[in-house]
Design a protein around this motif. Structure first.
Motif, PDB file in Angstrom:
ATOM      1  N   SER A   1       0.830  -1.211   0.000  1.00  0.00           N
ATOM      2  CA  SER A   1       0.000   0.000   0.000  1.00  0.00           C
ATOM      3  C   SER A   1       0.859   1.254   0.000  1.00  0.00           C
ATOM      4  O   SER A   1       0.598   2.204  -0.752  1.00  0.00           O
ATOM      5  N   LEU A   2       1.887   1.277   0.833  1.00  0.00           N
ATOM      6  CA  LEU A   2       2.772   2.437   0.891  1.00  0.00           C
ATOM      7  C   LEU A   2       3.493   2.644  -0.443  1.00  0.00           C
ATOM      8  O   LEU A   2       3.682   3.784  -0.888  1.00  0.00           O
ATOM      9  N   GLY A   3       3.891   1.550  -1.081  1.00  0.00           N
ATOM     10  CA  GLY A   3       4.549   1.657  -2.372  1.00  0.00           C
ATOM     11  C   GLY A   3       3.645   2.272  -3.425  1.00  0.00           C
ATOM     12  O   GLY A   3       4.083   3.097  -4.237  1.00  0.00           O
ATOM     13  N   ILE A   4       2.373   1.891  -3.424  1.00  0.00           N
ATOM     14  CA  ILE A   4       1.408   2.457  -4.380  1.00  0.00           C
ATOM     15  C   ILE A   4       1.223   3.946  -4.121  1.00  0.00           C
ATOM     16  O   ILE A   4       1.234   4.766  -5.048  1.00  0.00           O
ATOM     17  N   VAL A   5       1.059   4.305  -2.847  1.00  0.00           N
ATOM     18  CA  VAL A   5       0.908   5.724  -2.491  1.00  0.00           C
ATOM     19  C   VAL A   5       2.131   6.524  -2.923  1.00  0.00           C
ATOM     20  O   VAL A   5       2.018   7.615  -3.488  1.00  0.00           O
ATOM     21  N   ASP A   6       3.321   5.972  -2.675  1.00  0.00           N
ATOM     22  CA  ASP A   6       4.552   6.686  -3.024  1.00  0.00           C
ATOM     23  C   ASP A   6       4.666   6.881  -4.533  1.00  0.00           C
ATOM     24  O   ASP A   6       5.065   7.948  -5.012  1.00  0.00           O
ATOM     25  N   LYS A   7       4.298   5.863  -5.307  1.00  0.00           N
ATOM     26  CA  LYS A   7       4.400   5.972  -6.757  1.00  0.00           C
ATOM     27  C   LYS A   7       3.366   6.936  -7.342  1.00  0.00           C
ATOM     28  O   LYS A   7       3.617   7.569  -8.380  1.00  0.00           O
ATOM     29  N   LEU A   8       2.236   7.082  -6.679  1.00  0.00           N
ATOM     30  CA  LEU A   8       1.199   7.965  -7.205  1.00  0.00           C
ATOM     31  C   LEU A   8       1.348   9.410  -6.733  1.00  0.00           C
ATOM     32  O   LEU A   8       1.226  10.338  -7.531  1.00  0.00           O
ATOM     33  N   VAL A   9       1.594   9.617  -5.446  1.00  0.00           N
ATOM     34  CA  VAL A   9       1.625  10.996  -4.929  1.00  0.00           C
ATOM     35  C   VAL A   9       2.834  11.319  -4.065  1.00  0.00           C
ATOM     36  O   VAL A   9       3.044  12.480  -3.706  1.00  0.00           O
ATOM     37  N   GLY A  10       3.621  10.322  -3.685  1.00  0.00           N
ATOM     38  CA  GLY A  10       4.744  10.578  -2.785  1.00  0.00           C
ATOM     39  C   GLY A  10       4.263  11.152  -1.472  1.00  0.00           C
ATOM     40  O   GLY A  10       3.263  10.698  -0.901  1.00  0.00           O
ATOM     41  N   ASP A  11       4.948  12.192  -1.007  1.00  0.00           N
ATOM     42  CA  ASP A  11       4.526  12.820   0.251  1.00  0.00           C
ATOM     43  C   ASP A  11       3.490  13.919   0.035  1.00  0.00           C
ATOM     44  O   ASP A  11       3.120  14.628   0.972  1.00  0.00           O
ATOM     45  N   GLY A  12       3.059  14.078  -1.216  1.00  0.00           N
ATOM     46  CA  GLY A  12       2.059  15.096  -1.529  1.00  0.00           C
ATOM     47  C   GLY A  12       2.637  16.479  -1.752  1.00  0.00           C
ATOM     48  O   GLY A  12       1.914  17.414  -2.108  1.00  0.00           O
TER      49      GLY A  12
END
Length: 262
Positions: free
Chosen positions: A162-173
Motif C-alpha cells: 500500500s505504501l509503495g502504491i501511495v509513493d508511486k502515485l503521490v509521494g509525500d504530496g
C-alpha cells in the motif's frame, strides 16, 4: 522373600526410566518449527526482471529510497526438529522456536500449505491496492494496479504494498518521496479500510531489515513489545495501526517532526 536394595542401586533403578525418557526425547522429532530472518524486497523496485508495482490509468512518479517488505524463513513442514535444534535456537537471538501448528496448518500436505500461502498473498495484494486507492480517494477512477513478487507467500507484505502504491502515485504530496530517500522497512497485514494487523515473527524481521540497510521499521502497534525485545542497534521502530498512521509518520520523519516510537 524380598531382598533389600542398597540406596545407590535403588536410586539407579529409579533414574533409569527418566534417563530413557531423556534419550527418547533427544532423538525424537518435536512439534516445533525453527524460524530465522528471511529475505527482504524493495516494493518500489524490480523483482526477477519485473517491477513489483505496475500502475496504469494515472501518472506515476519516479521514486528514490526503498520500501522493503520483510520475511522469515521457517523449517519445512515435514522437517524433523529435535531437542538439540530447539535448545540451540532458544539461546540465539537470530532464531525463534514456534509451535509447528502456528506456522503450518495441521493435516495439510506441502502442496496444500503452499497453495494456502499463495492464496493469502493474492488476497493481501488485493487488499493493499484497495487500501491505497481508498486512502487517496481514487477507488473506481480507472486506476489499475498490478503487483508482482515471486517466491513469497502469506499476507504480511500488505502494508508495504500500500505504501509503495501511495509513493508511486503521490509521494509525500509535496513533490518528495514518502521514504525521504532512505531505506524504510516494515511488516503488517492490511484491510481495504487501511487497518494494519499483526503478523508474527517481528523480532526476526527487524533483524532482516537492519541487515539489508533499513534505518526505520514500521511495526504493527500490537507487536511493539516483540520488536523491542531484540531491536537491532540503529533501527528506529515506528508503531502503526492504519495506513494513514504510516503515511503520516513517514512524512513527519522526513520533516524532522515528532514521530511515535515503540
Amino acid at each position: 522373600m524380598l531382598s533389600r536394595l542398597s540406596r545407590p542401586r535403588a536410586l539407579l533403578l529409579c533414574a533409569l526410566p527418566v534417563l530413557a525418557l531423556f534419550a527418547v526425547t533427544a532423538f525424537a522429532p518435536l512439534p516445533f518449527t525453527i524460524a530465522l530472518p528471511g529475505s527482504t524486497a524493495d516494493v518500489l523496485g524490480v523483482d526477477k526482471g519485473r517491477p513489483v508495482i505496475t500502475i496504469s490509468g494515472a501518472p506515476v512518479r519516479k521514486t528514490s529510497g526503498q520500501l522493503r517488505m520483510t520475511t522469515i524463513v521457517a523449517t519445512a513442514p515435514r522437517s524433523d526438529v529435535g531437542l538439540g535444534d530447539v535448545v540451540d535456537a532458544w539461546f540465539r537471538s537470530d532464531r525463534a522456536v514456534l509451535p509447528h501448528d502456528s506456522v503450518y496448518p495441521a493435516g495439510k500436505s506441502d502442496r496444500e500449505i503452499e497453495k494456502r500461502n499463495l492464496g493469502q498473498m493474492r488476497m493481501s495484494q488485493d487488499s493493499a491496492v484497495a487500501a491505497a486507492l481508498n486512502h487517496l480517494g481514487r477507488s473506481g477512477k480507472g486506476v489499475e494496479v498490478k503487483l508482482h513478487l515471486a517466491d513469497v507467500g502469506g499476507p504480511s507484505a500488505g502494508l508495504l504494498f500500500s505504501l509503495g502504491i501511495v509513493d508511486k502515485l503521490v509521494g509525500d504530496g509535496e513533490g518528495g518521496d514518502l521514504t525521504g530517500g532512505e531505506v524504510v522497512a516494515g511488516t503488517g497485514t492490511i484491510d481495504p479500510d487501511g487497518t494494519v494487523g499483526a503478523v508474527g515473527g517481528v523480532s526476526l524481521k527487524t533483524q532482516a531489515a537492519a541487515r539489508d540497510g533499513a534505518t526505520v521499521f514500521l511495526v504493527p502497534r500490537a507487536e511493539c513489545g516483540d520488536a523491542l525485545a531484540t531491536r537491532p542497534d540503529g533501527l528506529r521502530l515506528v508503531p502503526v495501526a492504519t495506513l494513514k498512521d504510516a503515511v503520516a509518520s513517514l512524512k513527519a520523519l522526513d520533516d524532522g517532526a515528532r514521530v511515535p516510537s515503540c
